[in-house]
Structure formats: C-alpha cells, structure tokens
Design a protein around this motif. Structure first.
Motif, mmCIF file in Angstrom:
data_model
loop_
_atom_site.group_PDB
_atom_site.id
_atom_site.type_symbol
_atom_site.label_atom_id
_atom_site.label_comp_id
_atom_site.label_asym_id
_atom_site.label_seq_id
_atom_site.Cartn_x
_atom_site.Cartn_y
_atom_site.Cartn_z
ATOM 1 N N CYS A 432 -5.617 -6.288 -14.090
ATOM 2 C CA CYS A 432 -4.646 -6.721 -12.744
ATOM 3 C C CYS A 432 -3.267 -6.280 -13.193
ATOM 4 C CB CYS A 432 -4.665 -8.309 -12.743
ATOM 5 S SG CYS A 432 -4.182 -8.867 -14.342
ATOM 6 N N ASN A 433 -2.917 -5.254 -14.184
ATOM 7 C CA ASN A 433 -1.908 -4.653 -14.426
ATOM 8 C C ASN A 433 -1.877 -3.183 -14.573
ATOM 9 O OD1 ASN A 433 0.984 -4.162 -15.209
ATOM 10 N ND2 ASN A 433 1.091 -6.162 -16.294
ATOM 11 N N PRO A 434 -1.476 -2.443 -13.881
ATOM 12 C CA PRO A 434 -1.688 -0.901 -14.212
ATOM 13 C C PRO A 434 -0.805 -0.655 -15.213
ATOM 14 C CG PRO A 434 -1.267 -1.098 -11.730
ATOM 15 C CD PRO A 434 -1.008 -2.390 -12.486
ATOM 16 N N ALA A 435 0.394 -1.225 -15.826
ATOM 17 C CA ALA A 435 1.150 -0.659 -16.744
ATOM 18 C C ALA A 435 0.690 -1.320 -18.145
ATOM 19 C CB ALA A 435 2.656 -1.552 -16.699
ATOM 20 N N THR A 436 -0.047 -2.280 -18.294
ATOM 21 C CA THR A 436 -0.574 -2.636 -19.470
ATOM 22 C C THR A 436 -2.084 -2.153 -19.665
ATOM 23 O OG1 THR A 436 -1.337 -4.923 -18.501
ATOM 24 C CG2 THR A 436 0.657 -4.815 -19.967
ATOM 25 N N GLN A 455 -11.408 3.218 -11.129
ATOM 26 C CA GLN A 455 -11.449 2.921 -9.689
ATOM 27 C C GLN A 455 -10.574 1.632 -9.291
ATOM 28 O OE1 GLN A 455 -13.608 3.971 -7.061
ATOM 29 N NE2 GLN A 455 -12.064 2.544 -6.177
ATOM 30 N N PRO A 456 -9.449 1.785 -8.509
ATOM 31 C CA PRO A 456 -8.614 0.688 -8.177
ATOM 32 C C PRO A 456 -9.146 -0.140 -7.098
ATOM 33 C CG PRO A 456 -7.584 2.777 -8.083
ATOM 34 C CD PRO A 456 -8.793 3.131 -8.148
ATOM 35 N N VAL A 457 -9.231 -1.385 -6.999
ATOM 36 C CA VAL A 457 -9.782 -2.295 -6.121
ATOM 37 C C VAL A 457 -8.518 -3.160 -5.432
ATOM 38 C CG1 VAL A 457 -11.494 -3.845 -5.495
ATOM 39 C CG2 VAL A 457 -11.930 -2.254 -7.430
ATOM 40 N N ASP A 458 -8.257 -3.040 -4.371
ATOM 41 C CA ASP A 458 -7.329 -3.840 -3.758
ATOM 42 C C ASP A 458 -7.877 -5.295 -3.657
ATOM 43 O OD1 ASP A 458 -4.611 -4.556 -2.912
ATOM 44 O OD2 ASP A 458 -5.268 -3.987 -0.700
ATOM 45 N N MET A 459 -7.271 -6.103 -4.479
ATOM 46 C CA MET A 459 -7.437 -7.474 -4.090
ATOM 47 C C MET A 459 -6.274 -8.310 -3.503
ATOM 48 S SD MET A 459 -10.414 -8.251 -6.169
ATOM 49 C CE MET A 459 -10.624 -9.525 -6.935
ATOM 50 N N PHE A 460 -5.124 -7.714 -3.305
ATOM 51 C CA PHE A 460 -4.183 -8.553 -3.075
ATOM 52 C C PHE A 460 -3.421 -7.572 -1.760
ATOM 53 C CE2 PHE A 460 -4.956 -9.548 -7.194
ATOM 54 C CZ PHE A 460 -4.907 -10.818 -7.065
ATOM 55 N N PRO A 461 -4.065 -7.332 -0.416
ATOM 56 C CA PRO A 461 -3.285 -6.648 0.435
ATOM 57 C C PRO A 461 -1.827 -7.430 0.744
ATOM 58 C CG PRO A 461 -5.584 -7.085 1.387
ATOM 59 C CD PRO A 461 -5.343 -8.041 -0.052
ATOM 60 N N HIS A 465 0.531 -5.841 -5.833
ATOM 61 C CA HIS A 465 -0.394 -5.780 -6.996
ATOM 62 C C HIS A 465 -1.722 -4.865 -6.741
ATOM 63 C CE1 HIS A 465 1.829 -9.237 -8.621
ATOM 64 N NE2 HIS A 465 1.692 -9.827 -7.482
ATOM 65 N N CYS A 466 -2.354 -4.442 -7.743
ATOM 66 C CA CYS A 466 -3.421 -3.599 -7.686
ATOM 67 C C CYS A 466 -4.365 -4.083 -9.023
ATOM 68 C CB CYS A 466 -3.041 -2.172 -7.762
ATOM 69 S SG CYS A 466 -4.541 -1.244 -7.119
ATOM 70 N N GLU A 467 -5.562 -4.250 -8.725
ATOM 71 C CA GLU A 467 -6.485 -4.509 -9.661
ATOM 72 C C GLU A 467 -7.314 -3.135 -9.863
ATOM 73 O OE1 GLU A 467 -8.379 -8.176 -11.437
ATOM 74 O OE2 GLU A 467 -6.788 -7.927 -10.201
ATOM 75 N N MET A 468 -8.006 -2.993 -11.021
ATOM 76 C CA MET A 468 -8.735 -1.677 -11.308
ATOM 77 C C MET A 468 -9.733 -1.814 -12.434
ATOM 78 S SD MET A 468 -5.485 0.435 -13.239
ATOM 79 C CE MET A 468 -4.604 -0.702 -12.361
#
Ligand code: SAM
Length: 475
Positions: A432-436, A455-461, A465-468
């Motif tokens: 849930c954190n691209p940086a870490t 594969q990024p998946v948008d859970m929070f329009p 935030h971006c999940e992947m």
C-alpha cells in the motif's frame, strides 16, 4: 536567467502533472514547484509559500484557465476535508497519474531503468467504495473559511466528529455527510453526534490526554449488508454506562445495525484500537465476502477497506502466485487470513503469519467458515517468527511461494534478510506504499530476485494512495 522566486512572490504557472500527495507539479526555469489543490492542465496565479534549493511550494490564488479534466466535486466538504483530495479530477486521469507515480518511484527509489508497471486497475466503485470509516471526536473543531469570515457558529467550536482537515492533522472537520461508506453511515454519524455533543463526558484530546470519546468506527459489509458500530473511548468511571446508553439509542433507531462494540483505549496513542472490548449488541463481529470466500472480522482486525477493489487485488495476487496445487505458500502479514484462504484451494498448504492475536483468531474462524483445512496460522512479530528459518522449514516445509502484504512501513530489514534464506521461487509483494515497496524490491533484486511485473490497483479513488502487487522470481 534565474527567476527571482522568493517566498511571498506571486507568479503564473501551468500545472504539468499530479505529483505524490495529490499536489500539482509545475516547472519554472528548471525549478519544480508543487502547488496544493492544483490540477494538471490548469493555469494558475499562485503564491510561493516555501522556497528550497531545488524546489518550491505554492498555493493557488486564482484559476486563470481551468483544467480540461476538472469535474465538479460531489462532496460539500471537499474544500476543507483531508479525505478526497482530487475528487475534482476526472477518474481516468487520476489512474494515469497513479501509474506514472508508481513508475517514477521505482525509477528513483527502486533503481529500475524501465520498471514493468501495468496500467492501474480502477476501483469498481468510485463513491461509497469503502467498507469502513473511522471518524474522530475532537474538542477543537476545524472552522471553514465561511465560518471564520462570518463568525457564525463560533460558539460551537468545542466539538467535532468527523475527519481530519486538509494539511491539519490536529484539527477535525465536523462531517455532515461523506460519500465514502454509505448513506446509512451518514445517518449513524448524525445520531452519534446528537448523543455525544453536549454530553457530560467530553471528547478526548491529545493536548493533555483528557476526555472520553475517541473514535466512531463504522463497518459495513458491501456483499453482506451487515453493519458494525464500534465506539472507541478512553476509560472513565461513568464511561461504560454512557456507551451502553448510546448503543441502546442506536439499536432503536437503526435496526440495520448488526453489532455494536465498545473498545476502551487506555493508551495515549491516538488509534481506534481497544485493549478491552465489550460487545453491546449482536455477535461482536462483521461478516464480509471477497469473491467466493466469507470472512469474519473483529473490530480490531485489519480488513481491506474496499471490498470490490480487494477482489481485484487478491485476484492479481492469486494470478501472480501461479499455483498448481502442489505448492507450500507462506502468507506474511496475513491479517485475518484473507489472502491465505482466498488462494488456499489452489495450493497444497498455506501458512499465515500475523502479529495481532484477534486477527489470528479470526483467521481460524474464517477457515471454518470457508471449509478450508490446508491453512495454518502463526501469531507473532515476523522479525522474531522468521528468526530461525531451519526450524520453520522443518515444521512447515520450504515455501515455493511467499506472499507478503506489510503495513505502510514495508518489511523490516530482518524480515527482508530472512526472505533470502527462505528462498521461494516466487515472491508476490502486495503493497500500500510505493516508496517502501520500491525500497524492499530494490533489496531483493540486488540479491537473488528479479522484478517481473507490477500491477497497481486503485483501492482509494480521489486520494493519492495506490495499492500494488509485484511479482518477483528467483534468478
Ligand atoms: C496491510 S495489512 C494486510 C493484511 C491481509 N494480508 C489482508 O489483505 O487483509 C498488514 C498486516 O500486517 C500485520 N503486521 C504489522 N506488523 C507486523 C509484524 N511485525 N509482524 C507480523 N504482522 C504484522 C498487521 O496487523 C496487519 O494485519
């Protein structure tokens, strides 16, 4: 020519793109300027609020030309709320921005020249997509610009129940309606406000750690329609009685509420988590479905907050794991065993690891609910549980696939090190954190792994935030 960019300067800018944190990015003489509340394609007159060596920050004063991707925000709290920062940007453009942000992080922090990032999978719902909302009680209410200007309602400033204000985490915006959970949740929010505002027990404050009411957490099963209300408070002599009265009022007003729990948080940490839980109505847990699986969720257990988005996320994780039925899978940071159970029918066995005891208890219940008999769960801190890999391997077998889904801080360095000793063929990294994610993947790829796809998946329009999900294979 060097532009005289000083704090306090007013200039005109064109916003090029959306940067992390949902800020607009513009360039001026090679200098990057981050502009809050700005959209790609806008031309703005801005005020420089901060000037650093290689970038500046600004806030808009006037929109000179609107973005072609501007859409009117749906929520009346949009200007003040810290929740949906880009609700006024066309959704497809939000998704494209998230894909680019993930790519850039993997280039800059991950060290990948051309990271294999796919287009973002959009959330099936763009409003009312959440199954959980956490509203905070506060004594210090955020005043909107209109209230400050008109001096109206100022007498009511000592109570709020809502969400954090934009860029101001110690102030709470009193929320009348939110488009993230459901209409019902807005009615429950209003009823809880009516009961607690002016109550002899005041809201808790972190200023001196006094007061009682801390959080209202509402969970709603999108697939099951079950509703859980969780009242999180400090401890007080009359506290249990007050919450029992609130619970009785809510039950009477909202027959749709399936369960009400009271969690007492005696610590100073401002988290919606209790050391003591009292079930006031119903079973004390909520059930929700992801795909064909049903899950039992306690108030203190983690559960993905976008149910339909989680179905997409877990399906990607399942596909990346490429199971054939013969594999041993370790599911690290397994929460209530949701991923483990979701993929269990495709594996020989799954072993889940998780620190929260309630989540492990939920995981065991969830196995029963889903007639799953090939999952085992281990409760403990992963950095301790993985300390002796040979013992683990002796007990559970060497994993062919390891799925990891850590919190925002990513994986502990000791856990990362142990991944190399576990040596699975495939690592499926849900983040849930691209940086870490970029940091951890860089470490793994510096050793024996290569990054196959992300594969990024948008859970929070409407948020930044971006999940992947990343797939790493052994070289
Ligand atoms: C992002 S959640 C993922 C949960 C689960 N995979 C899911 O999809 O619902 C991260 C989980 O890691 C757990 N966790 C955090 N720190 C941990 C640690 N040091 N050791 C084990 N589990 C931990 C949290 O309690 C939480 O359940």
């Amino acid at each position: 020519m060097d532009f005289p960019l000083k704090k306090g300067a007013e200039i005109e800018l064109e916003i090029e793109s959306l940067a992390f944190g949902a800020k607009g990015l513009a360039r001026l003489n090679g200098l990057v300027v981050f502009v809050e509340r700005a959209l790609p394609g806008q031309r703005l007159r801005v005020l420089i609020t901060k000037k650093k060596r290689d970038y500046a920050e600004a806030r808009p004063l006037e929109v000179l030309r609107e973005s072609p991707d501007y859409v009117p925000p749906r929520c009346s709290h949009f200007a003040d709320c810290g929740g949906c920062l880009v609700q006024n940007l066309r959704y497809e453009v939000q998704l494209a921005a998230k894909q680019r942000q993930v790519e850039e992080v993997l280039v800059h922090l991950g060290g990948f020249a051309q990271p294999p990032v796919a287009a973002v999978l959009g959330s099936p719902q763009q409003f009312f997509y959440r199954n959980k909302m956490e509203f905070s009680f506060a004594r210090q209410r955020w005043l909107t610009r209109e209230e400050v200007d008109s001096a109206q309602n100022i007498s009511e400033r000592n109570f709020a129940l809502g969400l954090h204000a934009r860029n101001c985490f110690d102030k709470t915006l009193d929320i009348a309606a939110c488009f993230l959970l459901s209409e019902l949740s807005n009615h429950i929010l209003a009823a809880v406000r009516a009961f607690t505002k002016g109550h002899p027990l005041p809201p808790y404050t972190t200023r001196d750690h006094t007061g009682f009411w801390r959080f209202l957490v509402i969970r709603e099963g999108k697939r099951t329609q079950e509703v859980m209300v969780n009242i999180v408070t400090a401890d007080a002599p009359e506290g249990k009685k007050a919450v029992a009265e609130l619970s009785a009022a809510l039950q009477q007003q909202f027959p749709a509420i399936s369960t009400i729990v009271h969690n007492i948080n005696r610590s100073k940490a401002q988290i919606a988590f209790g050391e003591e839980e009292i079930v006031l109505h119903g079973t004390g847990y909520l059930r929700e479905q992801i795909g064909a699986c049903t899950f039992h969720i306690s108030a203190n257990s983690f559960f993905q907050t976008n149910t339909l988005g989680a179905e997409q996320l877990y399906s990607v994780a399942r596909d990346f794991a490429a199971l054939t039925g013969t594999e041993t899978v370790y599911d690290l940071y397994c929460g209530a065993g949701t991923i483990a159970i979701f993929i269990s029918k495709l594996a020989k066995q799954v072993v889940g690891f998780e620190i929260v005891p309630e989540a492990i208890r939920d995981a065991a219940v969830n196995c029963g609910l889903n007639q799953t008999d090939n999952c085992r769960f281990v409760q403990g801190d992963l950095k301790d549980e993985l300390a002796r890999v040979p013992l683990l391997v002796q007990r559970w077998g060497r994993p062919d696939v390891v799925i990891v889904d850590p919190p925002r801080a990513g994986m502990h360095p000791r856990v990362l090190q142990k991944m190399l000793e576990l040596a699975p063929q495939r690592i499926v990294y849900v983040s849930c954190n691209p940086a870490t994610f970029a940091r951890d993947v860089r470490f793994l790829c510096g050793a024996e792994y290569q990054l196959e796809k992300v594969q990024p998946v948008d859970m929070f329009p409407h948020t930044s935030h971006c999940e992947m999900v990343g797939l790493l294979t052994r070289k």
